[in-house]
Design a protein around this motif. Structure first.
Motif, PDB file in Angstrom:
ATOM      1  N   LEU A  18     -65.828 -42.872  -1.657  1.00  0.00           N
ATOM      2  CA  LEU A  18     -65.626 -42.239  -0.354  1.00  0.00           C
ATOM      3  C   LEU A  18     -66.822 -41.345  -0.053  1.00  0.00           C
ATOM      4  O   LEU A  18     -66.975 -40.290  -0.647  1.00  0.00           O
ATOM      5  N   SER A  46     -58.918 -47.775  -0.313  1.00  0.00           N
ATOM      6  CA  SER A  46     -60.181 -47.688   0.423  1.00  0.00           C
ATOM      7  C   SER A  46     -60.408 -49.048   1.079  1.00  0.00           C
ATOM      8  O   SER A  46     -60.313 -50.080   0.429  1.00  0.00           O
ATOM      9  N   LEU A  57     -60.498 -44.247   4.049  1.00  0.00           N
ATOM     10  CA  LEU A  57     -59.371 -43.882   3.211  1.00  0.00           C
ATOM     11  C   LEU A  57     -58.088 -44.094   4.006  1.00  0.00           C
ATOM     12  O   LEU A  57     -57.876 -43.484   5.050  1.00  0.00           O
TER      13      LEU A  57
END
Length: 133
Positions: A18, A46, A57
């Motif tokens: 992320l 994800s 996310l």
């Protein structure tokens, strides 16, 4: 530590990247479990953008009271705050979906690949529809 390096043991198939930061879906799910007392369980995924860019996310939520209607925007804000306070303030929740249950194997493992594929398709259709409207 061996020769100045750490050796990671165990499975890493549920890690996500992320914004350049690697984390585990289990860490995110643990943080989300404390976000609201109505949350029974969560699944953090994800989703890769087909056009490129950073992963998104996505959090799927099972509520304790399955018949209750819940404000998804409020839930998203609570999940975001829990993740920022307990993990990393840079992680951004892109999408939250309330589901009645999460698919599992016979040994009760979460079927993340199926969830990821379903959410990839759903998000692609949502974006395509938004562009056409």
């Amino acid at each position: 530590m061996v020769g100045g390096y750490y050796i990671v043991q165990g499975r890493a198939d549920d890690t996500m990247n992320l914004g350049g930061i690697k984390t585990s879906s289990v860490e995110i799910e643990r943080a989300c479990s404390t976000a609201d007392e109505s949350v029974q369980e969560t699944a953090a995924l994800s989703i890769k953008e087909r056009s490129g860019g950073p992963d998104q996310l996505v959090i799927l939520v099972v509520l304790k009271d399955k018949s209750a209607h819940y404000d998804v925007d409020l839930l998203k804000r609570k999940l975001q705050k829990a993740i920022q306070n307990n993990l990393n303030p840079l992680f951004k929740v892109s999408f939250v979906k309330v589901v009645s249950e999460l698919p599992r194997t016979a040994s009760n493992k979460l079927l993340r690949r199926i969830l990821r594929d379903q959410m990839q398709e759903e998000l692609t259709q949502t974006k395509t529809k938004a562009v056409l409207d």
